[in-house]
Design a protein around this motif. Structure first.
Motif, mmCIF file in Angstrom:
data_model
loop_
_atom_site.group_PDB
_atom_site.id
_atom_site.type_symbol
_atom_site.label_atom_id
_atom_site.label_comp_id
_atom_site.label_asym_id
_atom_site.label_seq_id
_atom_site.Cartn_x
_atom_site.Cartn_y
_atom_site.Cartn_z
ATOM 1 N N GLY A 148 0.926 -1.156 -0.056
ATOM 2 C CA GLY A 148 0.220 -0.069 -0.047
ATOM 3 C C GLY A 148 0.640 1.361 0.063
ATOM 4 O O GLY A 148 2.078 1.219 0.097
ATOM 5 N N GLY A 149 0.275 2.509 -0.310
ATOM 6 C CA GLY A 149 1.179 3.511 -0.289
ATOM 7 C C GLY A 149 1.206 4.028 -1.562
ATOM 8 O O GLY A 149 0.615 3.554 -2.774
ATOM 9 N N PHE A 150 2.097 4.767 -1.899
ATOM 10 C CA PHE A 150 2.570 5.458 -3.250
ATOM 11 C C PHE A 150 3.960 5.865 -3.310
ATOM 12 O O PHE A 150 4.433 6.092 -2.326
ATOM 13 N N ILE A 151 4.343 6.194 -4.590
ATOM 14 C CA ILE A 151 5.507 6.921 -4.808
ATOM 15 C C ILE A 151 5.151 8.026 -5.727
ATOM 16 O O ILE A 151 4.472 8.013 -6.892
ATOM 17 N N LEU A 152 5.720 9.116 -5.386
ATOM 18 C CA LEU A 152 5.445 10.477 -6.025
ATOM 19 C C LEU A 152 6.582 10.771 -6.866
ATOM 20 O O LEU A 152 7.667 10.820 -6.074
ATOM 21 N N GLU A 153 6.690 10.843 -8.171
ATOM 22 C CA GLU A 153 7.811 10.968 -9.081
ATOM 23 C C GLU A 153 7.700 12.482 -9.743
ATOM 24 O O GLU A 153 6.569 12.919 -10.233
ATOM 25 N N TYR A 154 8.727 13.288 -9.325
ATOM 26 C CA TYR A 154 8.732 14.469 -9.900
ATOM 27 C C TYR A 154 10.093 14.429 -11.120
ATOM 28 O O TYR A 154 10.547 13.218 -11.102
ATOM 29 N N ASP A 155 10.457 15.302 -11.891
ATOM 30 C CA ASP A 155 11.464 15.329 -12.621
ATOM 31 C C ASP A 155 12.576 14.250 -12.176
ATOM 32 O O ASP A 155 12.851 13.248 -12.868
ATOM 33 N N LYS A 156 12.951 14.833 -11.170
ATOM 34 C CA LYS A 156 14.261 13.904 -10.778
ATOM 35 C C LYS A 156 14.319 13.603 -9.311
ATOM 36 O O LYS A 156 15.297 13.096 -8.693
ATOM 37 N N VAL A 157 13.166 13.593 -8.646
ATOM 38 C CA VAL A 157 13.057 13.644 -7.224
ATOM 39 C C VAL A 157 11.792 12.287 -7.211
ATOM 40 O O VAL A 157 10.744 12.671 -7.717
ATOM 41 N N ASP A 158 12.082 11.402 -6.324
ATOM 42 C CA ASP A 158 11.061 10.625 -6.022
ATOM 43 C C ASP A 158 10.666 10.803 -4.476
ATOM 44 O O ASP A 158 11.656 10.615 -3.622
ATOM 45 N N TYR A 159 9.610 10.677 -4.211
ATOM 46 C CA TYR A 159 9.151 10.768 -2.629
ATOM 47 C C TYR A 159 8.348 9.228 -2.535
ATOM 48 O O TYR A 159 7.470 8.865 -2.978
ATOM 49 N N ASP A 160 9.116 8.358 -1.679
ATOM 50 C CA ASP A 160 8.729 6.712 -1.505
ATOM 51 C C ASP A 160 7.610 7.236 -0.171
ATOM 52 O O ASP A 160 8.029 7.188 0.892
ATOM 53 N N CYS A 161 6.517 7.031 -0.537
ATOM 54 C CA CYS A 161 5.461 7.058 0.661
ATOM 55 C C CYS A 161 4.651 5.535 0.805
ATOM 56 O O CYS A 161 3.410 5.676 0.834
ATOM 57 N N ARG A 162 5.414 4.528 0.320
ATOM 58 C CA ARG A 162 4.714 3.364 0.429
ATOM 59 C C ARG A 162 4.689 3.023 2.017
ATOM 60 O O ARG A 162 5.378 3.589 2.895
ATOM 61 N N ILE A 163 3.991 2.232 2.451
ATOM 62 C CA ILE A 163 3.472 1.862 3.891
ATOM 63 C C ILE A 163 4.540 1.487 4.536
ATOM 64 O O ILE A 163 5.144 1.840 5.749
ATOM 65 N N ASP A 164 5.151 0.446 3.796
ATOM 66 C CA ASP A 164 6.483 -0.122 4.246
ATOM 67 C C ASP A 164 7.844 1.168 4.686
ATOM 68 O O ASP A 164 8.401 0.901 5.556
ATOM 69 N N SER A 165 7.719 1.948 3.665
ATOM 70 C CA SER A 165 8.767 2.914 3.649
ATOM 71 C C SER A 165 8.339 3.863 4.910
ATOM 72 O O SER A 165 9.500 4.276 5.589
ATOM 73 N N LEU A 166 7.243 4.171 5.097
ATOM 74 C CA LEU A 166 6.813 5.245 6.203
ATOM 75 C C LEU A 166 7.183 4.589 7.337
ATOM 76 O O LEU A 166 7.661 5.398 8.394
ATOM 77 N N PHE A 167 6.889 2.955 7.493
ATOM 78 C CA PHE A 167 7.254 2.317 8.902
ATOM 79 C C PHE A 167 8.854 2.412 9.144
ATOM 80 O O PHE A 167 9.290 2.484 10.278
ATOM 81 N N GLU A 168 9.635 2.133 7.879
ATOM 82 C CA GLU A 168 10.984 2.175 8.179
ATOM 83 C C GLU A 168 11.467 3.326 8.605
ATOM 84 O O GLU A 168 12.334 3.499 9.453
ATOM 85 N N GLU A 169 10.683 4.332 8.073
ATOM 86 C CA GLU A 169 11.292 5.823 8.553
ATOM 87 C C GLU A 169 11.035 6.106 9.963
ATOM 88 O O GLU A 169 11.946 6.803 10.538
ATOM 89 N N LYS A 170 9.972 5.761 10.378
ATOM 90 C CA LYS A 170 9.453 5.772 11.919
ATOM 91 C C LYS A 170 10.130 4.768 12.589
ATOM 92 O O LYS A 170 9.693 4.860 14.002
#
Length: 186
Positions: A148-170
């Motif tokens: 679950g969650g998403f990845i937001l991609e701009y020209d050269k920047v990705d924001y990893d907002c997958r559920i697993d990534s959010l928990f790893e970050e926290k």
């Protein structure tokens, strides 16, 4: 006369023998006392060394047991953190669609720059979430592999907002929270 000389020699020899026997007995007693003192000192030294060795062994064993206890406690904490994180992930993933969509929208609002970008979702979330949740960005037709969650991609920047990534970050915050619960229980 010879008898008296022989008697005198015999008396003198007996006196000398008696004196030497007394001196020898005195030497033997002194030697025995010295040997007894040396034996007692050696026994005391050996006892002290044994006591030191026993204390060293006790300390080493105590330290090993304390380390085992700390390791077991750390393993328990780690298991609790993993279980808590897994339960929290499951709660998020099993939210009603509208609540889940609001959750993703809040995550999106934290990372969006307002520029045009592309949002990548998994197949399930594409069906659960309205495309206008990610205002200003396009939802890609390509699906990502994630729970679950998403990845937001701009020209050269990705924001990893997958559920697993959010928990790893926290993860550290979760560890601190679990540690505080364990600390209060002591």
């Amino acid at each position: 006369m010879i008898d008296s000389i022989i008697e005198a020699i015999m008396a003198e020899a007996e006196e000398r023998a008696k004196t030497e026997a007394e001196l020898t007995a005195e030497k033997i007693n002194d030697m025995y006392a010295r040997l007894t003192a040396e034996k007692n000192a050696a026994a005391e030294k050996a006892a002290a060394e044994l006591e030191k060795e026993a204390e060293r062994i006790y300390s080493a064993e105590k330290s090993r047991n304390e380390q085992k206890l700390k390791t077991a406690l750390l393993e328990t904490k780690t298991r609790c953190i993993k279980n808590a994180a897994q339960n929290a992930k499951q709660k998020i993933l099993s939210m009603p669609d509208s609540d889940y969509e609001n959750f993703l929208k809040r995550q999106y609002e934290k990372v969006t720059t307002g520029e045009k970008g592309t949002v990548y979702l998994n197949e399930r979330d594409k069906k659960r979430v309205k495309s206008d949740t990610f205002s200003g960005c396009t939802v890609s037709d390509k699906c990502i592999k994630t729970d679950g969650g998403f990845i937001l991609e701009y020209d050269k920047v990705d924001y990893d907002c997958r559920i697993d990534s959010l928990f790893e970050e926290k993860y550290n915050e979760i560890c601190d929270a679990v540690n505080s619960v364990y600390s209060e229980g002591k």
